[in-house]
Design an enzyme around this catalytic site. Structure first.
Site, PDB file in Angstrom:
ATOM      1  N   PHE A  44      21.032   3.717 -26.581  1.00  0.00           N
ATOM      2  CA  PHE A  44      20.457   2.748 -25.653  1.00  0.00           C
ATOM      3  C   PHE A  44      21.013   3.001 -24.258  1.00  0.00           C
ATOM      4  O   PHE A  44      22.193   2.826 -24.001  1.00  0.00           O
ATOM      5  CB  PHE A  44      20.713   1.310 -26.097  1.00  0.00           C
ATOM      6  CG  PHE A  44      19.886   0.344 -25.301  1.00  0.00           C
ATOM      7  CD1 PHE A  44      18.539   0.168 -25.582  1.00  0.00           C
ATOM      8  CD2 PHE A  44      20.444  -0.344 -24.226  1.00  0.00           C
ATOM      9  CE1 PHE A  44      17.759  -0.692 -24.818  1.00  0.00           C
ATOM     10  CE2 PHE A  44      19.663  -1.202 -23.462  1.00  0.00           C
ATOM     11  CZ  PHE A  44      18.326  -1.371 -23.751  1.00  0.00           C
ATOM     12  N   ASP A 100      10.234   6.878 -24.783  1.00  0.00           N
ATOM     13  CA  ASP A 100      10.908   6.714 -26.074  1.00  0.00           C
ATOM     14  C   ASP A 100       9.904   7.013 -27.179  1.00  0.00           C
ATOM     15  O   ASP A 100       9.748   8.149 -27.601  1.00  0.00           O
ATOM     16  CB  ASP A 100      11.473   5.296 -26.154  1.00  0.00           C
ATOM     17  CG  ASP A 100      12.322   5.084 -27.397  1.00  0.00           C
ATOM     18  OD1 ASP A 100      12.502   6.045 -28.157  1.00  0.00           O
ATOM     19  OD2 ASP A 100      12.812   3.964 -27.606  1.00  0.00           O
TER      20      ASP A 100
HETATM   21  P1  5GP Z   1       7.860   3.675 -25.341  1.00  0.00           P
HETATM   22  O1  5GP Z   1       6.490   3.069 -25.279  1.00  0.00           O
HETATM   23  O2  5GP Z   1       7.916   5.113 -24.869  1.00  0.00           O
HETATM   24  O3  5GP Z   1       8.532   3.483 -26.669  1.00  0.00           O
HETATM   25  O4  5GP Z   1       8.737   2.772 -24.393  1.00  0.00           O
HETATM   26  C1  5GP Z   1       9.147   3.159 -23.147  1.00  0.00           C
HETATM   27  C2  5GP Z   1       9.815   1.988 -22.486  1.00  0.00           C
HETATM   28  O5  5GP Z   1      10.813   1.429 -23.356  1.00  0.00           O
HETATM   29  C3  5GP Z   1      10.550   2.409 -21.250  1.00  0.00           C
HETATM   30  O6  5GP Z   1       9.710   2.362 -20.119  1.00  0.00           O
HETATM   31  C4  5GP Z   1      11.683   1.420 -21.197  1.00  0.00           C
HETATM   32  O7  5GP Z   1      11.253   0.259 -20.554  1.00  0.00           O
HETATM   33  C5  5GP Z   1      11.970   1.113 -22.641  1.00  0.00           C
HETATM   34  N1  5GP Z   1      13.081   1.942 -23.164  1.00  0.00           N
HETATM   35  C6  5GP Z   1      13.007   2.956 -24.051  1.00  0.00           C
HETATM   36  N2  5GP Z   1      14.227   3.468 -24.308  1.00  0.00           N
HETATM   37  C7  5GP Z   1      15.103   2.760 -23.548  1.00  0.00           C
HETATM   38  C8  5GP Z   1      16.536   2.810 -23.362  1.00  0.00           C
HETATM   39  O8  5GP Z   1      17.279   3.632 -23.927  1.00  0.00           O
HETATM   40  N3  5GP Z   1      17.067   1.918 -22.501  1.00  0.00           N
HETATM   41  C9  5GP Z   1      16.315   0.996 -21.827  1.00  0.00           C
HETATM   42  N4  5GP Z   1      16.954   0.171 -20.990  1.00  0.00           N
HETATM   43  N5  5GP Z   1      14.958   0.920 -21.977  1.00  0.00           N
HETATM   44  C10 5GP Z   1      14.370   1.785 -22.824  1.00  0.00           C
END
Ligand code: 5GP
Ligand code: MG
Length: 183
Positions: A154, A105
């Site tokens: 989400f 993300d």
């Molecule tokens: P980042 O550090 O890239 O922002 O976060 C990644 C983590 O955020 C992923 O491993 C996951 O656990 C969570 N995450 C990001 N987007 C989503 C989403 O759309 N749905 C869910 N369930 N988790 C997400």
């Protein structure tokens, strides 16, 4: 197995689409690492499904290990400070490492993880993720293998949770805002 469709709005990636894409990604990975001993590093818990399905498409000398990390942050803003809850069992010295992720993300967590693993003497550290959101394109995290580029929604299923639920769905769905709005 029946899944109650009333909670989540739409299926964005079907089981079949996941399987087909993993076939393609696995073929690419096998070709890129031919003759090398590859270690797949999964990030718990979200990456469990993609790791299991990707690993089954790999030759027998490909190994698996796991990390669990937690990001500190205030509210929804990730601070970039990450704590290791479960470290690898494997010594990375001279190993070819491929981090296997469910979704990128902001890329904050992965950016930290990449830096951490790179200090351990690995021969190479690369990233494979099944899903990538548009925000991930803004960060300086080089992702070698991407399954699907997704909209900013989400997502749940195939390892992705909402308050630990929905991980068991065999497909990727977008949760209705009214489901997570009040929790
Ligand atoms: P980042 O550090 O890239 O922002 O976060 C990644 C983590 O955020 C992923 O491993 C996951 O656990 C969570 N995450 C990001 N987007 C989503 C989403 O759309 N749905 C869910 N369930 N988790 C997400
Ligand atoms: Mg994850």
């Amino acid at each position: 197995m029946e899944h109650d469709m009333s909670d989540y709005s739409e299926v964005l990636v079907t089981e079949e689409q996941i399987a087909t894409r993993l076939d393609e990604m696995a073929a690419q990975i096998r070709a890129d690492y031919e003759g090398k001993d590859l270690l797949l590093v999964g990030v718990l818990k979200g990456a469990v499904m993609v790791m299991a399905d990707l690993a089954r498409r790999m030759p027998t000398n490909v190994q698996m290990d796991w990390m669990a990390v937690s990001s500190y942050g205030s509210g929804t803003v990730s601070s970039g400070v990450v704590r290791i809850l479960k470290d690898l069992d494997t010594d990375l010295t001279d190993r070819h490492v491929l981090i296997v992720e469910d979704i990128i993300d902001s890329g904050v967590t992965l950016s930290w993880l990449l830096g951490n693993l790179r200090t351990r003497g690995a021969a190479s550290v690369e990233i494979a993720t099944l899903l990538r959101k548009p925000d991930a394109l803004r960060v300086e995290v080089p992702v070698r293998y991407v399954g699907f580029d997704m909209p900013t929604k989400f997502l749940v299923g195939y390892g992705l949770d909402f308050a630990e639920d929905y991980r068991t769905l065999p497909f990727i769905a977008a949760l209705k805002p009214e489901v997570y709005g009040d929790r």
